[in-house]
Design a protein around this motif. Structure first.
Motif, short mmCIF file in Angstrom:
data_model
loop_
_atom_site.label_atom_id
_atom_site.label_comp_id
_atom_site.label_asym_id
_atom_site.label_seq_id
_atom_site.Cartn_x
_atom_site.Cartn_y
_atom_site.Cartn_z
N GLU A 1 15.43 123.33 -50.15
CA GLU A 1 14.88 122.64 -48.98
C GLU A 1 15.75 121.45 -48.61
O GLU A 1 16.03 121.21 -47.43
CB GLU A 1 13.46 122.17 -49.25
CG GLU A 1 12.44 123.28 -49.28
CD GLU A 1 11.04 122.80 -49.61
OE1 GLU A 1 10.80 121.56 -49.60
OE2 GLU A 1 10.18 123.65 -49.87
N ARG A 2 16.18 120.71 -49.59
CA ARG A 2 17.04 119.55 -49.32
C ARG A 2 18.40 119.98 -48.79
O ARG A 2 18.95 119.35 -47.89
CB ARG A 2 17.16 118.69 -50.57
CG ARG A 2 15.85 118.00 -50.88
CD ARG A 2 15.98 116.98 -51.94
NE ARG A 2 14.68 116.32 -52.14
CZ ARG A 2 14.47 115.40 -53.03
NH1 ARG A 2 15.46 114.99 -53.81
NH2 ARG A 2 13.30 114.84 -53.15
N LEU A 3 18.94 121.06 -49.33
CA LEU A 3 20.20 121.58 -48.82
C LEU A 3 20.03 122.01 -47.36
O LEU A 3 20.91 121.77 -46.53
CB LEU A 3 20.69 122.75 -49.68
CG LEU A 3 21.99 123.41 -49.21
CD1 LEU A 3 23.15 122.42 -49.27
CD2 LEU A 3 22.29 124.65 -50.05
N TYR A 4 18.92 122.61 -47.05
CA TYR A 4 18.63 123.02 -45.67
C TYR A 4 18.64 121.80 -44.74
O TYR A 4 19.27 121.82 -43.69
CB TYR A 4 17.27 123.74 -45.63
CG TYR A 4 16.80 124.12 -44.25
CD1 TYR A 4 17.34 125.21 -43.59
CD2 TYR A 4 15.79 123.40 -43.63
CE1 TYR A 4 16.90 125.58 -42.33
CE2 TYR A 4 15.34 123.76 -42.37
CZ TYR A 4 15.90 124.84 -41.73
OH TYR A 4 15.46 125.20 -40.47
N ASP A 5 17.95 120.74 -45.14
CA ASP A 5 17.92 119.51 -44.33
C ASP A 5 19.33 118.94 -44.15
O ASP A 5 19.70 118.52 -43.05
CB ASP A 5 17.02 118.46 -44.97
CG ASP A 5 15.54 118.82 -44.90
OD1 ASP A 5 15.15 119.64 -44.03
OD2 ASP A 5 14.78 118.30 -45.73
N LEU A 6 20.09 118.92 -45.22
CA LEU A 6 21.45 118.38 -45.15
C LEU A 6 22.35 119.24 -44.26
O LEU A 6 23.13 118.71 -43.46
CB LEU A 6 22.05 118.25 -46.55
CG LEU A 6 21.41 117.20 -47.45
CD1 LEU A 6 21.88 117.37 -48.88
CD2 LEU A 6 21.71 115.80 -46.94
N ALA A 7 22.25 120.55 -44.39
CA ALA A 7 23.05 121.44 -43.56
C ALA A 7 22.68 121.30 -42.09
O ALA A 7 23.55 121.31 -41.21
CB ALA A 7 22.88 122.89 -44.02
N HIS A 49 23.60 127.52 -38.71
CA HIS A 49 24.25 127.79 -37.43
C HIS A 49 23.58 128.96 -36.72
O HIS A 49 23.47 128.96 -35.49
CB HIS A 49 25.74 128.07 -37.64
CG HIS A 49 26.49 128.30 -36.39
ND1 HIS A 49 26.71 127.30 -35.46
CD2 HIS A 49 27.06 129.43 -35.88
CE1 HIS A 49 27.39 127.80 -34.44
NE2 HIS A 49 27.62 129.09 -34.68
N ALA A 50 23.11 129.94 -37.48
CA ALA A 50 22.43 131.10 -36.91
C ALA A 50 20.98 130.80 -36.50
O ALA A 50 20.31 131.65 -35.93
CB ALA A 50 22.47 132.26 -37.90
N GLY A 51 20.50 129.59 -36.82
CA GLY A 51 19.15 129.19 -36.42
C GLY A 51 18.05 129.67 -37.34
O GLY A 51 16.88 129.72 -36.94
N VAL A 52 18.38 129.99 -38.57
CA VAL A 52 17.40 130.47 -39.54
C VAL A 52 16.43 129.33 -39.89
O VAL A 52 16.84 128.19 -40.07
CB VAL A 52 18.12 130.99 -40.80
CG1 VAL A 52 17.16 131.32 -41.92
CG2 VAL A 52 18.97 132.19 -40.46
#
Length: 143
Positions: A77-83, A126-129
């Motif tokens: 989840e944190r990686l998602y926020d950072l990305a 980038h793909a909006g996942v």
């Protein structure tokens, strides 16, 4: 001090640490764009960061250590926020990718595969996942 106060204090510090890491990504190019600022405001509200703490972290984000989460799902989840922050200004620079890899190591990803995980994470964002599909995709890439 009650046990609830201790829990709340630890929860608040972890959220502040996570928020400071995201501010670090936003500041990697030396400025925070309006889109990044809007994202930071939304994230601060989600992480229960007070306005005073928000301002303090923006001013001195480097003084907050990166605290790796113990749960793999929270790490993702944190990686998602950072990305998402890296893509917030629609400009992916080498400096930001390198910083995201360093933050990924700080989150607990191994040095051997952090580049691969970060590359996959950035492609998914980038793909909006959405967050749930992001977590599923990252988990499935290791199978």
């Amino acid at each position: 001090m009650s046990i609830l106060d201790l829990f709340d204090s630890g929860f608040r510090k972890r959220n502040q640490s996570h928020f400071a890491a995201i501010v670090r990504v936003a500041m990697s190019d030396g400025i925070i764009t309006e889109e990044e600022r809007a994202f930071l405001h939304r994230l601060a509200a989600k992480l229960h960061i007070s306005e005073a703490d928000y301002k303090k972290i923006l001013k001195d984000y480097k003084s907050h250590p990166i605290t790796p989460p113990t749960s793999y799902d929270i790490r993702l989840e944190r990686l998602y926020d950072l990305a998402r922050m890296v893509y917030a200004d629609h400009h992916l620079g080498e400096k930001q990718t390198g910083l995201l890899e360093r933050l990924g190591i700080g989150l607990g990803f191994s040095t051997g595969n952090v580049g691969y995980v970060v590359d996959k994470a950035l492609k998914l964002v980038h793909a909006g996942v959405d967050r749930d599909n992001f977590i599923d995709e990252i988990k499935n890439m290791n199978r």
